[in-house]
Write a protein that holds these residues in place. Structure first.
Motif, PDB file in Angstrom:
ATOM      1  N   ASP A   1       0.829  -1.210   0.000  1.00  0.00           N
ATOM      2  CA  ASP A   1       0.000   0.000   0.000  1.00  0.00           C
ATOM      3  C   ASP A   1       0.861   1.257   0.000  1.00  0.00           C
ATOM      4  O   ASP A   1       0.560   2.228  -0.702  1.00  0.00           O
ATOM      5  CB  ASP A   1      -0.949   0.021   1.203  1.00  0.00           C
ATOM      6  N   ALA A   2       1.939   1.247   0.774  1.00  0.00           N
ATOM      7  CA  ALA A   2       2.854   2.397   0.789  1.00  0.00           C
ATOM      8  C   ALA A   2       3.529   2.558  -0.573  1.00  0.00           C
ATOM      9  O   ALA A   2       3.732   3.673  -1.044  1.00  0.00           O
ATOM     10  CB  ALA A   2       3.899   2.226   1.889  1.00  0.00           C
ATOM     11  N   GLY A   3       3.853   1.438  -1.212  1.00  0.00           N
ATOM     12  CA  GLY A   3       4.429   1.496  -2.550  1.00  0.00           C
ATOM     13  C   GLY A   3       3.456   2.071  -3.559  1.00  0.00           C
ATOM     14  O   GLY A   3       3.831   2.876  -4.416  1.00  0.00           O
ATOM     15  N   ALA A   4       2.184   1.686  -3.445  1.00  0.00           N
ATOM     16  CA  ALA A   4       1.160   2.212  -4.353  1.00  0.00           C
ATOM     17  C   ALA A   4       0.957   3.707  -4.135  1.00  0.00           C
ATOM     18  O   ALA A   4       0.797   4.470  -5.097  1.00  0.00           O
ATOM     19  CB  ALA A   4      -0.149   1.454  -4.158  1.00  0.00           C
ATOM     20  N   THR A   5       0.975   4.135  -2.889  1.00  0.00           N
ATOM     21  CA  THR A   5       0.866   5.564  -2.582  1.00  0.00           C
ATOM     22  C   THR A   5       2.056   6.314  -3.169  1.00  0.00           C
ATOM     23  O   THR A   5       1.901   7.404  -3.725  1.00  0.00           O
ATOM     24  CB  THR A   5       0.789   5.780  -1.057  1.00  0.00           C
ATOM     25  N   HIS A   6       3.227   5.711  -3.058  1.00  0.00           N
ATOM     26  CA  HIS A   6       4.445   6.329  -3.592  1.00  0.00           C
ATOM     27  C   HIS A   6       4.322   6.595  -5.093  1.00  0.00           C
ATOM     28  O   HIS A   6       4.548   7.718  -5.540  1.00  0.00           O
ATOM     29  CB  HIS A   6       5.645   5.426  -3.315  1.00  0.00           C
ATOM     30  N   VAL A   7       3.962   5.571  -5.877  1.00  0.00           N
ATOM     31  CA  VAL A   7       3.948   5.749  -7.330  1.00  0.00           C
ATOM     32  C   VAL A   7       2.850   6.702  -7.796  1.00  0.00           C
ATOM     33  O   VAL A   7       2.903   7.175  -8.933  1.00  0.00           O
ATOM     34  CB  VAL A   7       3.858   4.397  -8.090  1.00  0.00           C
ATOM     35  N   ALA A   8       1.905   7.033  -6.927  1.00  0.00           N
ATOM     36  CA  ALA A   8       0.835   7.973  -7.288  1.00  0.00           C
ATOM     37  C   ALA A   8       1.228   9.438  -7.060  1.00  0.00           C
ATOM     38  O   ALA A   8       0.465  10.341  -7.407  1.00  0.00           O
ATOM     39  CB  ALA A   8      -0.433   7.648  -6.493  1.00  0.00           C
ATOM     40  N   GLN A   9       2.413   9.684  -6.500  1.00  0.00           N
ATOM     41  CA  GLN A   9       2.832  11.058  -6.187  1.00  0.00           C
ATOM     42  C   GLN A   9       3.256  11.804  -7.450  1.00  0.00           C
ATOM     43  O   GLN A   9       3.855  11.221  -8.354  1.00  0.00           O
ATOM     44  CB  GLN A   9       3.983  11.042  -5.173  1.00  0.00           C
ATOM     45  N   PRO A  10       2.992  13.105  -7.522  1.00  0.00           N
ATOM     46  CA  PRO A  10       3.364  13.874  -8.718  1.00  0.00           C
ATOM     47  C   PRO A  10       4.867  13.924  -8.966  1.00  0.00           C
ATOM     48  O   PRO A  10       5.306  13.959 -10.122  1.00  0.00           O
ATOM     49  CB  PRO A  10       2.792  15.269  -8.460  1.00  0.00           C
ATOM     50  N   TYR A  11       5.686  13.894  -7.926  1.00  0.00           N
ATOM     51  CA  TYR A  11       7.133  13.935  -8.130  1.00  0.00           C
ATOM     52  C   TYR A  11       7.647  12.612  -8.701  1.00  0.00           C
ATOM     53  O   TYR A  11       8.703  12.587  -9.333  1.00  0.00           O
ATOM     54  CB  TYR A  11       7.900  14.326  -6.860  1.00  0.00           C
ATOM     55  N   VAL A  12       6.922  11.520  -8.523  1.00  0.00           N
ATOM     56  CA  VAL A  12       7.303  10.262  -9.154  1.00  0.00           C
ATOM     57  C   VAL A  12       7.084  10.369 -10.661  1.00  0.00           C
ATOM     58  O   VAL A  12       7.951   9.993 -11.454  1.00  0.00           O
ATOM     59  CB  VAL A  12       6.526   9.073  -8.556  1.00  0.00           C
ATOM     60  N   LYS A  13       5.952  10.918 -11.060  1.00  0.00           N
ATOM     61  CA  LYS A  13       5.681  11.128 -12.488  1.00  0.00           C
ATOM     62  C   LYS A  13       6.758  12.030 -13.088  1.00  0.00           C
ATOM     63  O   LYS A  13       7.279  11.754 -14.171  1.00  0.00           O
ATOM     64  CB  LYS A  13       4.296  11.726 -12.705  1.00  0.00           C
ATOM     65  N   ASN A  14       7.108  13.097 -12.387  1.00  0.00           N
ATOM     66  CA  ASN A  14       8.155  14.003 -12.867  1.00  0.00           C
ATOM     67  C   ASN A  14       9.475  13.261 -13.044  1.00  0.00           C
ATOM     68  O   ASN A  14      10.157  13.428 -14.059  1.00  0.00           O
ATOM     69  CB  ASN A  14       8.328  15.178 -11.900  1.00  0.00           C
ATOM     70  N   PHE A  15       9.832  12.431 -12.072  1.00  0.00           N
ATOM     71  CA  PHE A  15      11.072  11.652 -12.154  1.00  0.00           C
ATOM     72  C   PHE A  15      11.033  10.713 -13.357  1.00  0.00           C
ATOM     73  O   PHE A  15      11.987  10.647 -14.130  1.00  0.00           O
ATOM     74  CB  PHE A  15      11.283  10.865 -10.859  1.00  0.00           C
ATOM     75  N   PHE A  16       9.929   9.997 -13.526  1.00  0.00           N
ATOM     76  CA  PHE A  16       9.790   9.065 -14.653  1.00  0.00           C
ATOM     77  C   PHE A  16       9.771   9.797 -15.996  1.00  0.00           C
ATOM     78  O   PHE A  16      10.216   9.245 -16.998  1.00  0.00           O
ATOM     79  CB  PHE A  16       8.535   8.213 -14.506  1.00  0.00           C
ATOM     80  N   ASP A  17       9.261  11.019 -16.015  1.00  0.00           N
ATOM     81  CA  ASP A  17       9.256  11.807 -17.253  1.00  0.00           C
ATOM     82  C   ASP A  17      10.656  12.310 -17.615  1.00  0.00           C
ATOM     83  O   ASP A  17      11.009  12.394 -18.790  1.00  0.00           O
ATOM     84  CB  ASP A  17       8.312  13.012 -17.132  1.00  0.00           C
ATOM     85  N   ARG A  18      11.462  12.663 -16.621  1.00  0.00           N
ATOM     86  CA  ARG A  18      12.774  13.260 -16.879  1.00  0.00           C
ATOM     87  C   ARG A  18      13.910  12.255 -16.996  1.00  0.00           C
ATOM     88  O   ARG A  18      14.879  12.482 -17.729  1.00  0.00           O
ATOM     89  CB  ARG A  18      13.093  14.268 -15.779  1.00  0.00           C
ATOM     90  N   ALA A  19      13.811  11.144 -16.291  1.00  0.00           N
ATOM     91  CA  ALA A  19      14.910  10.176 -16.246  1.00  0.00           C
ATOM     92  C   ALA A  19      15.310   9.601 -17.606  1.00  0.00           C
ATOM     93  O   ALA A  19      16.507   9.392 -17.840  1.00  0.00           O
ATOM     94  CB  ALA A  19      14.581   9.058 -15.260  1.00  0.00           C
ATOM     95  N   PRO A  20      14.374   9.344 -18.534  1.00  0.00           N
ATOM     96  CA  PRO A  20      14.806   8.781 -19.822  1.00  0.00           C
ATOM     97  C   PRO A  20      15.816   9.643 -20.577  1.00  0.00           C
ATOM     98  O   PRO A  20      16.606   9.118 -21.361  1.00  0.00           O
ATOM     99  CB  PRO A  20      13.490   8.649 -20.603  1.00  0.00           C
ATOM    100  N   ASP A  21      15.811  10.941 -20.342  1.00  0.00           N
ATOM    101  CA  ASP A  21      16.776  11.828 -20.992  1.00  0.00           C
ATOM    102  C   ASP A  21      18.140  11.807 -20.305  1.00  0.00           C
ATOM    103  O   ASP A  21      19.106  12.362 -20.835  1.00  0.00           O
ATOM    104  CB  ASP A  21      16.248  13.259 -21.018  1.00  0.00           C
ATOM    105  N   LEU A  22      18.213  11.188 -19.141  1.00  0.00           N
ATOM    106  CA  LEU A  22      19.434  11.206 -18.343  1.00  0.00           C
ATOM    107  C   LEU A  22      20.155   9.864 -18.302  1.00  0.00           C
ATOM    108  O   LEU A  22      21.366   9.820 -18.100  1.00  0.00           O
ATOM    109  CB  LEU A  22      19.116  11.659 -16.916  1.00  0.00           C
ATOM    110  N   VAL A  23      19.424   8.764 -18.473  1.00  0.00           N
ATOM    111  CA  VAL A  23      20.044   7.441 -18.402  1.00  0.00           C
ATOM    112  C   VAL A  23      20.698   7.077 -19.736  1.00  0.00           C
ATOM    113  O   VAL A  23      20.247   7.509 -20.799  1.00  0.00           O
ATOM    114  CB  VAL A  23      19.031   6.349 -17.980  1.00  0.00           C
ATOM    115  N   SER A  24      21.763   6.276 -19.650  1.00  0.00           N
ATOM    116  CA  SER A  24      22.460   5.830 -20.860  1.00  0.00           C
ATOM    117  C   SER A  24      21.996   4.451 -21.320  1.00  0.00           C
ATOM    118  O   SER A  24      22.308   4.034 -22.429  1.00  0.00           O
ATOM    119  CB  SER A  24      23.970   5.814 -20.621  1.00  0.00           C
ATOM    120  N   ALA A  25      21.278   3.750 -20.478  1.00  0.00           N
ATOM    121  CA  ALA A  25      20.712   2.437 -20.791  1.00  0.00           C
ATOM    122  C   ALA A  25      19.518   2.224 -19.866  1.00  0.00           C
ATOM    123  O   ALA A  25      19.324   2.980 -18.905  1.00  0.00           O
ATOM    124  CB  ALA A  25      21.745   1.337 -20.581  1.00  0.00           C
TER     125      ALA A  25
END
Length: 107
Positions: A60-84
């Motif tokens: 339940d805590a994990g589900a609450t975590h992935v629903a946070q707006p900063y998680v979406k922001n992280f997932f939106d920005r990370a693909p431009d930063l990772v090399s693989a």
């Protein structure tokens, strides 16, 4: 407890952006009630690789975590930063966090 480890290879030319994103993201995640711990560490063998270790109280805590707006922001920005594509290890365990290591104690 949900234990997650992620290995994240970062593009060298994007390191400053990554460090800023990782710092703010870790602070946000650590403020969650269900977060037991959340840390990024730089690899000792590859300066462009980071390991994330995170623990959440339960699913339940994990589900609450992935629903946070900063998680979406992280997932939106990370693909431009990772090399693989990052690699993940996800474990649902009966433990409730870290415990003392018996083999090593301060002298």
């Amino acid at each position: 407890m949900i234990l997650i480890n992620i290995v994240m290879p970062i593009r060298p030319e994007k390191m400053d952006d990554w460090l800023a994103l990782a710092d703010s993201y870790a602070k946000d995640v650590n403020s969650e009630e269900g977060c037991l711990f959340f840390k990024f560490s730089r690899s000792l063998t590859d300066e462009n690789e980071f390991v994330c270790i995170e623990g959440f109280r339960d699913a339940d805590a994990g589900a609450t975590h992935v629903a946070q707006p900063y998680v979406k922001n992280f997932f939106d920005r990370a693909p431009d930063l990772v090399s693989a594509q990052p690699q993940i290890l996800y474990i649902d365990t009966p433990h409730d966090g870290f415990g003392p290591m018996g083999e090593i104690q301060p002298r």
